[in-house]
Structures are given as C-alpha cells and as structure tokens.
Scaffold this motif. Structure first.
Motif, PDB file in Angstrom:
ATOM      1  N   ALA A  19       0.847  -1.326   0.005  1.00 30.81           N
ATOM      2  CA  ALA A  19      -0.001   0.157   0.148  1.00 30.81           C
ATOM      3  C   ALA A  19       0.930   1.266  -0.107  1.00 30.81           C
ATOM      4  CB  ALA A  19      -1.010   0.130   0.998  1.00 30.81           C
ATOM      5  N   THR A  20       1.872   1.416   0.614  1.00 34.29           N
ATOM      6  CA  THR A  20       2.677   2.425   0.959  1.00 34.29           C
ATOM      7  C   THR A  20       3.814   2.641  -0.461  1.00 34.29           C
ATOM      8  OG1 THR A  20       2.922   2.129   3.395  1.00 34.29           O
ATOM      9  CG2 THR A  20       4.441   3.942   2.356  1.00 34.29           C
ATOM     10  N   ALA A  21       3.881   1.456  -0.849  1.00 33.58           N
ATOM     11  CA  ALA A  21       4.707   1.510  -2.309  1.00 33.58           C
ATOM     12  C   ALA A  21       3.850   2.087  -3.357  1.00 33.58           C
ATOM     13  CB  ALA A  21       5.276   0.027  -2.845  1.00 33.58           C
ATOM     14  N   GLY A  22       2.516   1.559  -3.015  1.00 36.28           N
ATOM     15  CA  GLY A  22       1.352   2.183  -4.086  1.00 36.28           C
ATOM     16  C   GLY A  22       1.114   3.378  -4.048  1.00 36.28           C
ATOM     17  N   SER A  23       1.347   4.038  -2.766  1.00 37.81           N
ATOM     18  CA  SER A  23       1.039   5.420  -2.657  1.00 37.81           C
ATOM     19  C   SER A  23       2.307   6.362  -3.114  1.00 37.81           C
ATOM     20  CB  SER A  23       1.052   5.788  -1.093  1.00 37.81           C
ATOM     21  OG  SER A  23       1.118   7.100  -0.920  1.00 37.81           O
ATOM     22  N   ALA A  24       3.461   5.690  -3.010  1.00 38.10           N
ATOM     23  CA  ALA A  24       4.646   6.428  -3.527  1.00 38.10           C
ATOM     24  C   ALA A  24       4.871   6.304  -5.043  1.00 38.10           C
ATOM     25  CB  ALA A  24       5.865   5.829  -2.842  1.00 38.10           C
ATOM     26  N   ILE A  25       4.750   4.994  -5.488  1.00 33.66           N
ATOM     27  CA  ILE A  25       4.767   5.100  -7.021  1.00 33.66           C
ATOM     28  C   ILE A  25       3.426   5.658  -7.693  1.00 33.66           C
ATOM     29  CG2 ILE A  25       4.960   3.216  -9.072  1.00 33.66           C
ATOM     30  CD1 ILE A  25       5.990   1.478  -6.937  1.00 33.66           C
ATOM     31  N   GLY A  26       3.680   6.865  -8.352  1.00 33.37           N
ATOM     32  CA  GLY A  26       2.560   7.432  -8.960  1.00 33.37           C
ATOM     33  C   GLY A  26       3.033   8.299 -10.123  1.00 33.37           C
ATOM     34  N   LEU A  27       2.272   9.057 -10.529  1.00 30.91           N
ATOM     35  CA  LEU A  27       2.433  10.279 -11.601  1.00 30.91           C
ATOM     36  C   LEU A  27       3.764  10.593 -11.451  1.00 30.91           C
ATOM     37  CD1 LEU A  27      -0.959  11.676 -12.003  1.00 30.91           C
ATOM     38  CD2 LEU A  27       0.044   9.961 -13.259  1.00 30.91           C
ATOM     39  N   GLY A  28       4.154  10.893 -10.047  1.00 28.90           N
ATOM     40  CA  GLY A  28       5.345  11.436  -9.872  1.00 28.90           C
ATOM     41  C   GLY A  28       6.422  10.724 -10.504  1.00 28.90           C
ATOM     42  N   ASN A  29       6.612   9.388 -10.464  1.00 28.34           N
ATOM     43  CA  ASN A  29       7.530   8.565 -10.914  1.00 28.34           C
ATOM     44  C   ASN A  29       7.706   8.617 -12.382  1.00 28.34           C
ATOM     45  OD1 ASN A  29       6.555   7.786  -8.312  1.00 28.34           O
ATOM     46  ND2 ASN A  29       8.557   6.484  -8.170  1.00 28.34           N
ATOM     47  N   ILE A  30       6.463   8.301 -12.901  1.00 28.72           N
ATOM     48  CA  ILE A  30       6.328   7.768 -14.504  1.00 28.72           C
ATOM     49  C   ILE A  30       6.337   8.984 -15.118  1.00 28.72           C
ATOM     50  CG2 ILE A  30       4.817   6.458 -15.994  1.00 28.72           C
ATOM     51  CD1 ILE A  30       4.043   4.904 -13.572  1.00 28.72           C
ATOM     52  N   TRP A  31       5.440  10.015 -14.912  1.00 29.50           N
ATOM     53  CA  TRP A  31       5.192  11.304 -15.705  1.00 29.50           C
ATOM     54  C   TRP A  31       6.324  12.213 -15.487  1.00 29.50           C
ATOM     55  CZ3 TRP A  31       2.715  15.817 -13.535  1.00 29.50           C
ATOM     56  CH2 TRP A  31       2.504  16.789 -14.649  1.00 29.50           C
ATOM     57  N   LYS A  32       6.749  12.617 -14.119  1.00 26.46           N
ATOM     58  CA  LYS A  32       7.336  13.625 -13.902  1.00 26.46           C
ATOM     59  C   LYS A  32       8.887  13.228 -13.792  1.00 26.46           C
ATOM     60  CE  LYS A  32       6.742  17.666 -10.997  1.00 26.46           C
ATOM     61  NZ  LYS A  32       6.560  18.161  -9.634  1.00 26.46           N
ATOM     62  N   LEU A  33       9.281  12.185 -13.059  1.00 22.84           N
ATOM     63  CA  LEU A  33      10.821  11.974 -12.952  1.00 22.84           C
ATOM     64  C   LEU A  33      11.263  11.699 -14.107  1.00 22.84           C
ATOM     65  CD1 LEU A  33      13.124  11.478 -10.978  1.00 22.84           C
ATOM     66  CD2 LEU A  33      12.624   8.975 -11.244  1.00 22.84           C
ATOM     67  N   PRO A  34      10.982  11.120 -15.343  1.00 26.48           N
ATOM     68  CA  PRO A  34      11.640  10.894 -16.647  1.00 26.48           C
ATOM     69  C   PRO A  34      11.774  12.204 -17.418  1.00 26.48           C
ATOM     70  CG  PRO A  34      10.147   9.265 -16.317  1.00 26.48           C
ATOM     71  CD  PRO A  34       9.817  10.195 -15.249  1.00 26.48           C
ATOM     72  N   TYR A  35      10.831  13.293 -17.265  1.00 28.29           N
ATOM     73  CA  TYR A  35      10.875  14.568 -17.934  1.00 28.29           C
ATOM     74  C   TYR A  35      11.871  15.446 -16.892  1.00 28.29           C
ATOM     75  CZ  TYR A  35       7.614  17.585 -15.854  1.00 28.29           C
ATOM     76  OH  TYR A  35       6.812  18.355 -14.925  1.00 28.29           O
ATOM     77  N   MET A  36      11.983  15.345 -15.864  1.00 28.90           N
ATOM     78  CA  MET A  36      12.902  15.850 -14.934  1.00 28.90           C
ATOM     79  C   MET A  36      14.578  15.482 -15.274  1.00 28.90           C
ATOM     80  SD  MET A  36      10.978  16.349 -11.417  1.00 28.90           S
ATOM     81  CE  MET A  36      11.964  17.884 -10.646  1.00 28.90           C
ATOM     82  N   ILE A  37      14.449  14.301 -15.342  1.00 30.89           N
ATOM     83  CA  ILE A  37      15.896  13.669 -15.732  1.00 30.89           C
ATOM     84  C   ILE A  37      16.109  14.314 -17.263  1.00 30.89           C
ATOM     85  CG2 ILE A  37      17.150  11.601 -16.428  1.00 30.89           C
ATOM     86  CD1 ILE A  37      15.582  10.057 -14.350  1.00 30.89           C
ATOM     87  N   GLY A  38      15.219  14.209 -18.030  1.00 29.53           N
ATOM     88  CA  GLY A  38      15.564  14.799 -19.403  1.00 29.53           C
ATOM     89  C   GLY A  38      15.825  16.411 -19.353  1.00 29.53           C
ATOM     90  N   VAL A  39      15.090  16.953 -18.810  1.00 31.74           N
ATOM     91  CA  VAL A  39      15.455  18.577 -18.610  1.00 31.74           C
ATOM     92  C   VAL A  39      16.731  18.844 -17.786  1.00 31.74           C
ATOM     93  CG1 VAL A  39      14.393  20.706 -17.887  1.00 31.74           C
ATOM     94  CG2 VAL A  39      12.924  18.936 -18.826  1.00 31.74           C
ATOM     95  N   ASN A  40      17.058  18.148 -16.857  1.00 32.20           N
ATOM     96  CA  ASN A  40      18.150  18.568 -16.168  1.00 32.20           C
ATOM     97  C   ASN A  40      19.474  17.771 -16.432  1.00 32.20           C
ATOM     98  OD1 ASN A  40      17.081  20.398 -13.921  1.00 32.20           O
ATOM     99  ND2 ASN A  40      15.645  18.607 -13.758  1.00 32.20           N
TER     100      ASN A  40
END
Ligand code: TRP
Length: 453
Positions: A19-40
């Motif tokens: 459940a806690t992993a479910g809370s943590a793994i979200g749009l933040g990981n899949i939508w935001k992290l990759p594009y932040m890695i790309g931009v930075n």
C-alpha cells in the motif's frame, strides 16, 4: 498512550508495504521523474536524486511512519495525541489539518492528469497513434485539452474509482486494491523494460541516465531533485502517517520503509530507462518536458512493432500507479471524518469525493474555458494548486514532522517504534534534526523564488 479501540490494521507486513509503495509510485515517478531527468541533463540529476532519497527521503519516511504507528489515529488527532504525550502544545494538530487539506487539493489536479492517462489507454488500444508524427501528436493532445466534457468524463470516473476503493475500508478496500494493482504494475513494468531492451536503444538510455557528468550538477538540479524526492515518497501530508497508523507493532519500520523507498526509486528509474530507450530509438528529444509521455511517447509507439499493445500497457501502468496514489491522498481525510463525526466510511468517502469532483472541474476548465483565469502570482488554477501543495504545504508539513520527531519526542518514545541500535539511532536523529530541516528550508526558499520569478 491510550489507544482507540476497534481500529483496522493491515493484515500483514506485505499489505503495508504494497500500500505504501502504491502511494509512493505514482504520476511523480512515471510522468514527472523521466522528464525532470531529461530536462536536467540525465545522469547528474539521477545521482543527486538518489542521494536525496537516502539522506532525506528515507529518514523522513521512517519518521512519518513512526508518528502514525505510535499515534494509532488519523493525522490530526494523531499529532495532537503525540504532542500531549511529549508534553508540548496541542497546536501540532495543525500539521495534520494542513496535510489533510493538501491531500484533497493534490487530488484536485492529480485526478485530471490521471484522466488524461485513462483517455490515452483507450486511444492507444484503438490504434490512434499508428504512424503519427510530432505535429500530429501535439495537435491531438491540444485538441483533447480543449474538450471539457471529455475531460470531465474521465475525471469523474477516476474520482469514482478512487473513492470507491477508499469507501470499502482498510482491508477490503485499500489493501485489496493494492494487492492486485501493484503486482500487476510490476508485471507490466517487466514487459515494458523487456520490450524496450529488445526494440529500443537501451544502451544509449543507460549511458544517458548513468554516466556521471559532475559538471551538470547545479544548485537548481540539486534543489529540484530534493523537492521531487519528497513528492515521490508521498511525504509531508500524512498519507504515510495514516498508513503507518494501521501498521502492527511487531513490524520493523526501518526495514519496511527502506524496501518501499528502494522499490519506488527503482520503478522511477526503470520506467525512465524504458522511456528514453524508445525515445532515442526514434530520434526524439529526451528533454520534452511535461509532454514527454503524452506527446513524445505516442510518436514512438506509433512507429514500433506491437506499438498499440505496448502503448496500451504503458498507459495502463500509469493509470494503476495514479490510482493507488490517489487512494492515499484521500485516506487521511476520510479517516479523520469517520473517527470524528457520525458519518460512516461510505458517507465520508462520498462527501470527499463530491468535494474533489467539484474542485477538479475548476482545474479541468483551466485548460480551456477558464484558461485566462489567474489566481495568485499570475498562476492559473492548475499551477496554483500544484505549487501551493508541492512547494509550500508538503515541505512545511515534512519540516514540522522532522522537527517534532527530532526535537520534541523523547528518545524512549521514538525508540519504542524504531528500535534502532545506538549508532543507527544517532545517525537517524542527526539526519532528522539537521540534514532534513536544512535541506527542506533550502528547497522551500528556492521554490518560492521560482513562483515569483
Ligand atoms: N507519491 C505520489 C507520486 O509520486 C504522489 C503522492 C501520493 C503524494 N500521495 C502523496 C505526494 C502524498 C505527496 C504527498 O506520484
């Protein structure tokens, strides 16, 4: 401390971790992290992000879980009870109150993006991306954002899915949904990574993400990595606290939170590797920003073998991740209502659902009819909610929890929950007392600068 009777608990350590992993793994990981890695600039950002997860994220996650389990209550009453136990002011309950609202505000915009994802599942399955080019993908996305009714349909469905789970309670709702969705998410992830290794330019993706280039580690990269570490682990609003409040006493918080943090980070990195492998194989831009998965990826899916199937699976994965996170955004508020009013859990969920549904309507209109509405600092409705929560309310909430656990709780009280050895405890306390607060204040000041700039 006396504990309220008849409170639900997770049926196993696994249930809490899923459940806690479910809370943590979200749009933040899949939508935001990759594009932040790309931009930075790729690897530099990845390294800093990992350091932030370990030095600030994990100690704070231990802290929040510990507060929840000790209090055995929703975050508002929980902070109050803990403050009383520590012999300090009841005003600490405001940490819980602000967290509860932060969760409702976040869901207001989270649900809209999750709605886009649901729409894209259907589009991918219908073969809409076949042969699409950059201009076509962008036009499709922009036309979609101009259709309030279509956005409303998906938003309503997502709110119903989220509150539908929460209304069933801890075991039959939260636990059951996560037990199904998180393993499914990992299974899809394996397929996706396998596919991108076979078809994509995986080698280049690995180089892009993991070849250290220290010259690109700038203050901006450090601060945005820290802010994201925070958001990605769901810290600072009581989601982890309320999940911790359902955790049985014998489970090791340290071990469980480390596993969760590692799982969360690995999913983000694996998804990033898979996405960039597909992006590079199609000679597309890794630094596309927020449109990466809605505008760049469809081009890749549209030109690759089995692209429809893989595209559908990809958006399904994102939807599962968003769903299990959304559940944790409303659980603190629903728990507070059921524990403090005469409302049943179902009625509480309905009330919160209607509230968030209305809020989401304002957010979705901000992409079309209300495009020009400006609230504060010249920000539109969507950006206001996003900035208010992730740059102000969450860091402040996390800071307050770190200070409370680091300076106000007695060692014995903390150690009854964490049970660390002397050096482990000393290290944890050093991180929570000094490293995390300094880091959070730094991010906070920096991000406030961005809002003004
Ligand atoms: N961690 C989730 C993500 O990465 C978002 C999220 C869920 C969240 N619950 C939260 C963020 C609580 C902050 C606080 O998408």
């Amino acid at each position: 401390m006396t504990h309220p009777q008849h409170r639900s608990t997770w049926s196993s350590r696994w249930a809490f971790m899923l459940a806690t992993a479910g809370s943590a793994i979200g749009l933040g990981n899949i939508w935001k992290l990759p594009y932040m890695i790309g931009v930075n600039g790729g690897s530099a950002f990845v390294l800093v992000f990992l350091a932030c997860i370990f030095l600030v994220g994990i100690p704070l996650m231990m802290c929040e879980t510990m507060l929840g389990r000790r209090a055995q209550r929703n975050p508002v009453d929980g902070m109050q009870a803990l403050a009383q136990e520590a012999g300090t002011s009841k005003a600490w309950r405001w940490v819980g109150i602000s967290g509860l609202f932060a969760g409702l505000l976040i869901l207001g915009f989270y649900s809209i993006i999750a709605g886009w994802v649901l729409d894209y599942i259907v589009r991918a399955a219908g073969g809409e991306f076949t042969g699409i080019d950059g201009a076509g993908a962008t036009a499709k996305f922009e036309t979609f954002l101009g259709q309030p009714l279509r956005l409303l349909l998906w938003h309503s469905l997502f709110i119903a899915m989220t509150l539908g789970v929460v209304s069933r309670g801890v075991n039959a709702g939260l636990e059951k949904a996560n037990n199904i969705l998180i393993p499914a998410l990992f299974a899809i992830l394996l397929v996706l990574v396998g596919y991108s290794m076979a078809v994509g330019d995986f080698a280049r993706s690995v180089v892009f993400m993991f070849t250290p280039d220290f010259s690109r580690i700038t203050p901006v990269a450090i601060l945005s990595a820290l802010g994201h570490a925070f958001f990605s682990l769901s810290l600072g609003m009581g989601a982890v606290m309320v999940y911790g409040s359902y955790l049985q006493r014998h489970v090791s918080i340290t071990r469980a939170t480390m596993i969760i943090a590692v799982a969360d980070t690995s999913v983000g990195l694996l998804v990033g590797l898979a996405i960039f492998a597909l992006v590079f194989a199609n000679h597309l831009e890794p630094a596309a920003g927020p449109g990466l998965i809605f505008q760049t990826l469809p081009i890749a899916f549209g030109s690759m073998p089995w692209g429809d199937v893989i595209g559908t699976l990809f958006f399904l994965l994102v939807a599962f991740a968003a769903w299990t996170s959304a559940i944790s955004l409303v659980e603190p508020a629903v728990a507070w209502l059921t524990e403090n009013t005469r409302l049943t859990r179902k009625q509480s969920a309905l009330l919160i659902g209607v509230g968030d549904w209305l809020l989401g309507i304002a957010v979705l209109l901000s992409f079309n009819a209300w495009q020009d509405v400006r609230l504060v600092f010249g920000l539109g409705i969507f950006d206001t909610l996003d900035k208010l929560t992730s740059t102000i309310m969450l860091p402040l909430g996390g800071l307050a929890m770190a200070l409370f656990a680091g300076y106000f709780m007695k060692t014995r009280q903390v150690q009854e929950e964490l049970g660390l050895g002397p050096s482990g405890y000393g290290f944890w306390r050093f991180l929570v007392r000094y490293v995390a607060p300094v880091a959070i204040v730094a991010v906070f000041l920096y991000l406030l600068g961005i809002i003004q700039g």
